[in-house]
Design an enzyme around this catalytic site. Structure first.
Site, PDB file in Angstrom:
ATOM      1  N   GLU A  44      -6.783   4.609   7.825  1.00 36.45           N
ATOM      2  CA  GLU A  44      -6.588   6.039   7.523  1.00 36.45           C
ATOM      3  C   GLU A  44      -7.835   6.617   6.849  1.00 36.45           C
ATOM      4  O   GLU A  44      -8.193   7.775   7.070  1.00 36.45           O
ATOM      5  CB  GLU A  44      -5.324   6.227   6.665  1.00 36.45           C
ATOM      6  CG  GLU A  44      -4.068   6.021   7.507  1.00 36.45           C
ATOM      7  CD  GLU A  44      -2.871   5.466   6.772  1.00 36.45           C
ATOM      8  OE1 GLU A  44      -2.834   5.508   5.534  1.00 36.45           O
ATOM      9  OE2 GLU A  44      -1.950   4.965   7.453  1.00 36.45           O
ATOM     10  N   GLU A  84      -5.300  -5.098  10.637  1.00 32.05           N
ATOM     11  CA  GLU A  84      -4.266  -4.090  10.861  1.00 32.05           C
ATOM     12  C   GLU A  84      -4.536  -3.343  12.161  1.00 32.05           C
ATOM     13  O   GLU A  84      -5.344  -2.397  12.179  1.00 32.05           O
ATOM     14  CB  GLU A  84      -4.257  -3.084   9.710  1.00 32.05           C
ATOM     15  CG  GLU A  84      -3.995  -3.695   8.353  1.00 32.05           C
ATOM     16  CD  GLU A  84      -3.441  -2.651   7.393  1.00 32.05           C
ATOM     17  OE1 GLU A  84      -2.336  -2.853   6.899  1.00 32.05           O
ATOM     18  OE2 GLU A  84      -4.105  -1.627   7.166  1.00 32.05           O
ATOM     19  N   HIS A 108      -9.461   1.059   4.895  1.00 30.91           N
ATOM     20  CA  HIS A 108      -8.184   1.252   5.580  1.00 30.91           C
ATOM     21  C   HIS A 108      -8.393   2.185   6.777  1.00 30.91           C
ATOM     22  O   HIS A 108      -9.211   3.111   6.715  1.00 30.91           O
ATOM     23  CB  HIS A 108      -7.151   1.836   4.609  1.00 30.91           C
ATOM     24  CG  HIS A 108      -5.760   1.813   5.166  1.00 30.91           C
ATOM     25  ND1 HIS A 108      -5.304   2.767   6.037  1.00 30.91           N
ATOM     26  CD2 HIS A 108      -4.749   0.930   4.996  1.00 30.91           C
ATOM     27  CE1 HIS A 108      -4.057   2.474   6.375  1.00 30.91           C
ATOM     28  NE2 HIS A 108      -3.690   1.355   5.759  1.00 30.91           N
ATOM     29  N   LYS A 150       0.153   4.256  -0.326  1.00 28.44           N
ATOM     30  CA  LYS A 150      -0.490   5.448   0.250  1.00 28.44           C
ATOM     31  C   LYS A 150      -0.267   6.673  -0.646  1.00 28.44           C
ATOM     32  O   LYS A 150      -0.190   6.530  -1.854  1.00 28.44           O
ATOM     33  CB  LYS A 150       0.017   5.678   1.679  1.00 28.44           C
ATOM     34  CG  LYS A 150      -0.028   4.413   2.527  1.00 28.44           C
ATOM     35  CD  LYS A 150       0.163   4.680   3.979  1.00 28.44           C
ATOM     36  CE  LYS A 150       0.221   3.377   4.727  1.00 28.44           C
ATOM     37  NZ  LYS A 150       0.158   3.533   6.160  1.00 28.44           N
ATOM     38  N   ASN A 177       0.870  -1.170   0.000  1.00 31.26           N
ATOM     39  CA  ASN A 177       0.000   0.000   0.000  1.00 31.26           C
ATOM     40  C   ASN A 177       0.911   1.226   0.000  1.00 31.26           C
ATOM     41  O   ASN A 177       1.491   1.571   1.020  1.00 31.26           O
ATOM     42  CB  ASN A 177      -0.884  -0.034   1.265  1.00 31.26           C
ATOM     43  CG  ASN A 177      -1.693   1.236   1.433  1.00 31.26           C
ATOM     44  OD1 ASN A 177      -1.814   2.041   0.510  1.00 31.26           O
ATOM     45  ND2 ASN A 177      -2.264   1.425   2.613  1.00 31.26           N
ATOM     46  N   SER A 179       3.548  -2.338  10.364  1.00 31.71           N
ATOM     47  CA  SER A 179       5.010  -2.370  10.519  1.00 31.71           C
ATOM     48  C   SER A 179       5.619  -3.738  10.212  1.00 31.71           C
ATOM     49  O   SER A 179       6.558  -4.170  10.879  1.00 31.71           O
ATOM     50  CB  SER A 179       5.408  -1.900  11.921  1.00 31.71           C
ATOM     51  OG  SER A 179       4.957  -0.577  12.141  1.00 31.71           O
TER      52      SER A 179
HETATM   53  C1  PEP Z   1      -0.705   0.062   6.182  1.00 32.92           C
HETATM   54  O1  PEP Z   1      -0.916   1.258   6.188  1.00 32.92           O
HETATM   55  O2  PEP Z   1      -1.512  -0.683   5.589  1.00 32.92           O
HETATM   56  C2  PEP Z   1       0.485  -0.445   6.864  1.00 32.92           C
HETATM   57  C3  PEP Z   1       0.473  -1.675   7.275  1.00 32.92           C
HETATM   58  O3  PEP Z   1       1.519   0.450   7.060  1.00 32.92           O
HETATM   59  P1  PEP Z   1       2.962   0.118   7.715  1.00 32.92           P
HETATM   60  O4  PEP Z   1       3.455  -1.162   7.120  1.00 32.92           O
HETATM   61  O5  PEP Z   1       3.806   1.289   7.361  1.00 32.92           O
HETATM   62  O6  PEP Z   1       2.729  -0.018   9.197  1.00 32.92           O
END
Ligand code: PEP
Length: 250
Positions: free
Chosen positions: A97, A167, A95, A11, A9, A213
Protein backbone atom coordinates in the site's frame (compact mmCIF):
# COMPACT_ATOMS: atom_id res chain seq x y z
CA UNK A 1 14.89 -23.66 14.12
CA UNK A 2 13.21 -20.35 13.32
CA UNK A 3 10.69 -19.03 15.86
CA UNK A 4 7.44 -18.24 14.07
CA UNK A 5 6.48 -14.56 13.98
CA UNK A 6 2.90 -13.36 13.70
CA UNK A 7 2.48 -9.60 13.20
CA UNK A 8 -0.77 -7.68 13.04
CA UNK A 9 -0.78 -4.74 10.65
CA UNK A 10 -3.68 -2.61 11.83
CA UNK A 11 -3.25 -0.16 8.94
CA UNK A 12 -5.36 3.03 9.28
CA UNK A 13 -7.79 1.41 11.72
CA UNK A 14 -8.57 1.99 15.41
CA UNK A 15 -8.11 5.23 17.32
CA UNK A 16 -6.17 5.55 20.55
CA UNK A 17 -8.82 4.07 22.85
CA UNK A 18 -9.93 1.29 20.49
CA UNK A 19 -6.29 0.33 19.92
CA UNK A 20 -5.71 0.04 23.64
CA UNK A 21 -8.80 -2.14 24.03
CA UNK A 22 -7.84 -4.37 21.09
CA UNK A 23 -4.30 -4.78 22.41
CA UNK A 24 -5.63 -5.60 25.89
CA UNK A 25 -7.92 -8.34 24.60
CA UNK A 26 -5.12 -9.84 22.49
CA UNK A 27 -2.74 -9.78 25.46
CA UNK A 28 -5.28 -11.52 27.68
CA UNK A 29 -5.42 -14.51 25.33
CA UNK A 30 -1.87 -14.43 23.99
CA UNK A 31 -0.17 -14.48 27.36
CA UNK A 32 -0.63 -18.23 27.74
CA UNK A 33 0.91 -18.93 24.31
CA UNK A 34 4.64 -19.64 24.15
CA UNK A 35 7.10 -20.12 21.34
CA UNK A 36 5.71 -17.54 18.90
CA UNK A 37 6.83 -13.92 18.45
CA UNK A 38 3.75 -11.70 18.45
CA UNK A 39 3.91 -8.14 17.11
CA UNK A 40 1.16 -5.50 17.11
CA UNK A 41 1.51 -2.64 14.61
CA UNK A 42 -1.04 0.11 15.29
CA UNK A 43 -0.99 3.61 13.77
CA UNK A 44 1.69 5.99 15.03
CA UNK A 45 -0.94 7.76 17.10
CA UNK A 46 -1.74 4.60 19.06
CA UNK A 47 1.81 3.40 19.67
CA UNK A 48 1.91 4.76 23.22
CA UNK A 49 -1.48 3.41 24.26
CA UNK A 50 -0.67 -0.02 22.82
CA UNK A 51 2.78 0.05 24.46
CA UNK A 52 1.03 0.57 27.76
CA UNK A 53 -1.50 -2.21 27.14
CA UNK A 54 1.18 -4.79 26.23
CA UNK A 55 3.63 -3.89 29.02
CA UNK A 56 4.87 -7.07 30.73
CA UNK A 57 3.18 -9.33 28.15
CA UNK A 58 4.63 -11.51 25.39
CA UNK A 59 3.50 -9.05 22.67
CA UNK A 60 5.92 -6.68 20.97
CA UNK A 61 5.28 -3.28 19.41
CA UNK A 62 5.71 -2.55 15.71
CA UNK A 63 5.27 0.52 13.49
CA UNK A 64 3.92 0.62 9.95
CA UNK A 65 6.68 2.75 8.42
CA UNK A 66 9.59 5.07 9.29
CA UNK A 67 11.40 7.88 7.55
CA UNK A 68 15.08 7.57 6.55
CA UNK A 69 16.14 10.97 7.89
CA UNK A 70 16.96 11.65 11.56
CA UNK A 71 14.80 14.76 11.92
CA UNK A 72 14.02 18.02 10.17
CA UNK A 73 11.55 19.47 7.68
CA UNK A 74 9.69 16.31 6.65
CA UNK A 75 6.06 17.13 7.37
CA UNK A 76 3.98 14.13 8.29
CA UNK A 77 6.93 11.76 8.79
CA UNK A 78 8.22 9.89 11.84
CA UNK A 79 11.88 9.10 12.59
CA UNK A 80 13.34 5.87 13.92
CA UNK A 81 14.46 7.54 17.17
CA UNK A 82 10.86 8.64 17.81
CA UNK A 83 9.69 5.07 17.22
CA UNK A 84 12.35 3.71 19.54
CA UNK A 85 11.35 6.13 22.26
CA UNK A 86 7.75 4.90 21.91
CA UNK A 87 8.89 1.33 22.57
CA UNK A 88 8.83 0.03 19.00
CA UNK A 89 10.91 -3.08 18.13
CA UNK A 90 9.75 -3.92 14.60
CA UNK A 91 9.03 -1.66 11.61
CA UNK A 92 7.05 -2.73 8.55
CA UNK A 93 8.75 -1.35 5.43
CA UNK A 94 7.79 -1.38 1.77
CA UNK A 95 4.21 -2.50 2.29
CA UNK A 96 2.43 -2.75 -1.07
CA UNK A 97 0.00 0.00 0.00
CA UNK A 98 2.99 2.29 0.60
CA UNK A 99 4.38 1.31 -2.80
CA UNK A 100 1.01 1.74 -4.52
CA UNK A 101 -0.28 4.96 -2.92
CA UNK A 102 2.75 6.77 -1.49
CA UNK A 103 5.50 6.41 -4.10
CA UNK A 104 7.54 3.86 -2.15
CA UNK A 105 10.29 2.40 -4.34
CA UNK A 106 12.95 -0.25 -3.81
CA UNK A 107 15.38 2.62 -3.28
CA UNK A 108 13.35 4.30 -0.51
CA UNK A 109 12.73 0.90 1.10
CA UNK A 110 16.49 0.35 1.17
CA UNK A 111 17.13 3.77 2.74
CA UNK A 112 14.59 2.95 5.44
CA UNK A 113 16.04 -0.53 6.04
CA UNK A 114 19.48 1.06 6.58
CA UNK A 115 18.07 3.57 9.06
CA UNK A 116 15.91 1.10 10.97
CA UNK A 117 18.84 -1.31 11.39
CA UNK A 118 21.14 1.52 12.49
CA UNK A 119 18.64 2.27 15.27
CA UNK A 120 18.74 -1.41 16.30
CA UNK A 121 15.14 -1.93 15.28
CA UNK A 122 14.03 -4.90 13.17
CA UNK A 123 12.63 -4.25 9.71
CA UNK A 124 9.82 -6.39 8.30
CA UNK A 125 10.51 -5.99 4.59
CA UNK A 126 7.45 -6.50 2.38
CA UNK A 127 7.69 -7.80 -1.17
CA UNK A 128 5.14 -9.24 -3.55
CA UNK A 129 3.78 -9.22 -7.08
CA UNK A 130 0.57 -7.82 -8.55
CA UNK A 131 -1.99 -10.00 -10.30
CA UNK A 132 -0.82 -8.76 -13.71
CA UNK A 133 2.76 -9.66 -12.86
CA UNK A 134 1.75 -13.14 -11.68
CA UNK A 135 -0.32 -13.73 -14.79
CA UNK A 136 2.59 -12.59 -16.94
CA UNK A 137 4.77 -15.14 -15.05
CA UNK A 138 6.93 -12.35 -13.66
CA UNK A 139 6.49 -13.22 -9.96
CA UNK A 140 10.04 -14.50 -9.45
CA UNK A 141 11.63 -11.60 -11.35
CA UNK A 142 9.62 -8.99 -9.41
CA UNK A 143 10.23 -10.49 -5.98
CA UNK A 144 13.95 -11.02 -6.65
CA UNK A 145 14.34 -7.37 -7.72
CA UNK A 146 12.49 -6.16 -4.61
CA UNK A 147 14.59 -8.30 -2.24
CA UNK A 148 17.86 -7.30 -3.94
CA UNK A 149 16.80 -3.64 -3.78
CA UNK A 150 15.86 -3.78 -0.10
CA UNK A 151 19.11 -5.53 0.92
CA UNK A 152 21.50 -3.39 -1.17
CA UNK A 153 24.61 -2.66 0.92
CA UNK A 154 23.15 -4.36 4.01
CA UNK A 155 25.82 -6.36 5.83
CA UNK A 156 25.37 -10.05 6.57
CA UNK A 157 25.25 -9.33 10.30
CA UNK A 158 22.45 -6.79 9.81
CA UNK A 159 20.59 -9.00 7.36
CA UNK A 160 20.24 -11.57 10.14
CA UNK A 161 18.13 -9.06 12.10
CA UNK A 162 15.58 -8.64 9.32
CA UNK A 163 12.26 -10.32 8.58
CA UNK A 164 10.82 -10.63 5.07
CA UNK A 165 7.09 -10.62 4.38
CA UNK A 166 6.01 -12.13 1.08
CA UNK A 167 2.64 -10.59 0.30
CA UNK A 168 1.15 -11.20 -3.12
CA UNK A 169 -0.77 -7.97 -3.75
CA UNK A 170 -3.71 -9.82 -5.27
CA UNK A 171 -4.21 -11.64 -1.96
CA UNK A 172 -4.13 -8.59 0.33
CA UNK A 173 -7.54 -7.70 1.71
CA UNK A 174 -9.26 -9.59 -1.12
CA UNK A 175 -10.13 -12.83 0.64
CA UNK A 176 -8.01 -14.64 -2.00
CA UNK A 177 -5.09 -16.52 -0.49
CA UNK A 178 -2.11 -17.89 -2.36
CA UNK A 179 -2.24 -21.69 -2.31
CA UNK A 180 0.23 -23.26 0.08
CA UNK A 181 2.23 -24.45 -2.94
CA UNK A 182 2.27 -20.98 -4.56
CA UNK A 183 3.36 -19.35 -1.30
CA UNK A 184 5.99 -21.99 -0.46
CA UNK A 185 7.49 -21.71 -3.97
CA UNK A 186 8.08 -17.95 -3.62
CA UNK A 187 9.33 -18.30 -0.03
CA UNK A 188 11.87 -20.89 -1.21
CA UNK A 189 12.96 -18.54 -4.01
CA UNK A 190 13.49 -15.72 -1.50
CA UNK A 191 15.51 -17.98 0.81
CA UNK A 192 17.65 -19.19 -2.10
CA UNK A 193 18.32 -15.58 -3.08
CA UNK A 194 19.26 -14.66 0.50
CA UNK A 195 21.69 -17.60 0.49
CA UNK A 196 23.25 -16.26 -2.73
CA UNK A 197 23.46 -12.71 -1.35
CA UNK A 198 24.85 -13.81 2.03
CA UNK A 199 25.26 -17.47 3.04
CA UNK A 200 23.07 -20.51 3.58
CA UNK A 201 23.25 -20.13 7.36
CA UNK A 202 22.14 -16.49 7.20
CA UNK A 203 19.33 -17.39 4.78
CA UNK A 204 18.28 -20.16 7.16
CA UNK A 205 18.14 -17.70 10.06
CA UNK A 206 15.94 -15.06 8.36
CA UNK A 207 12.23 -15.44 8.95
CA UNK A 208 9.94 -15.13 5.92
CA UNK A 209 6.31 -14.36 6.71
CA UNK A 210 3.38 -14.88 4.38
CA UNK A 211 0.75 -12.14 4.12
CA UNK A 212 -2.49 -12.01 2.18
CA UNK A 213 -5.87 -12.89 3.66
CA UNK A 214 -4.38 -15.21 6.26
CA UNK A 215 -7.00 -16.37 8.74
CA UNK A 216 -7.35 -19.17 11.31
CA UNK A 217 -8.87 -21.48 8.65
CA UNK A 218 -5.88 -21.35 6.28
CA UNK A 219 -3.08 -20.49 8.72
CA UNK A 220 -2.18 -24.04 9.71
CA UNK A 221 -1.58 -25.22 6.14
CA UNK A 222 0.42 -22.15 5.20
CA UNK A 223 2.47 -22.18 8.40
CA UNK A 224 3.32 -25.86 8.05
CA UNK A 225 5.30 -25.18 4.86
CA UNK A 226 9.06 -25.47 5.34
CA UNK A 227 9.87 -21.89 4.33
CA UNK A 228 6.85 -20.08 5.80
CA UNK A 229 7.89 -18.73 9.19
CA UNK A 230 4.92 -16.65 10.18
CA UNK A 231 2.30 -14.25 8.97
CA UNK A 232 1.75 -10.54 8.44
CA UNK A 233 -1.93 -10.18 9.10
CA UNK A 234 -4.22 -7.33 8.06
CA UNK A 235 -7.99 -7.77 8.42
CA UNK A 236 -7.87 -10.77 10.77
CA UNK A 237 -5.54 -8.88 13.15
CA UNK A 238 -8.39 -6.51 14.03
CA UNK A 239 -10.45 -9.33 15.56
CA UNK A 240 -8.89 -10.79 18.71
CA UNK A 241 -10.31 -14.30 18.16
CA UNK A 242 -9.09 -14.50 14.57
CA UNK A 243 -5.66 -13.13 15.43
CA UNK A 244 -5.31 -15.52 18.37
CA UNK A 245 -6.49 -18.39 16.13
CA UNK A 246 -3.60 -17.66 13.76
CA UNK A 247 -1.12 -17.43 16.65
CA UNK A 248 -2.36 -20.77 17.95
CA UNK A 249 -1.90 -22.29 14.48
CA UNK A 250 1.70 -21.02 14.48
C1 PEP B 1 -1.50 -6.82 4.83
O1 PEP B 1 -1.95 -5.76 4.46
O2 PEP B 1 -0.32 -6.87 5.24
C2 PEP B 1 -2.37 -8.00 4.79
C3 PEP B 1 -1.80 -9.17 4.71
O3 PEP B 1 -3.73 -7.77 4.78
P1 PEP B 1 -4.89 -8.90 4.81
O4 PEP B 1 -4.51 -9.92 5.84
O5 PEP B 1 -6.12 -8.15 5.16
O6 PEP B 1 -4.93 -9.50 3.43
Amino acid sequence: MRTKIIAGNWKMNKGINDSKALAASIVEKANSINGVDIVLCPTYLSLSSVAEAIKGSNCKLGAQDAHWEDDGAYTGKISVSMLKEAGVEYVILGHSEQRQFFNETDETVNKKVVKVLAAELKPIICVGESLEQREAEKTEEVVIAQVKGAYANISEEDAQKTVVAYEPIWAIGTGKTASTAQAQEVHATIRKLLAELYSQSTADSIRIQYGGSMKPENAKDLLSQPDIDGGLIGGAALKPDSFIGIIEAA
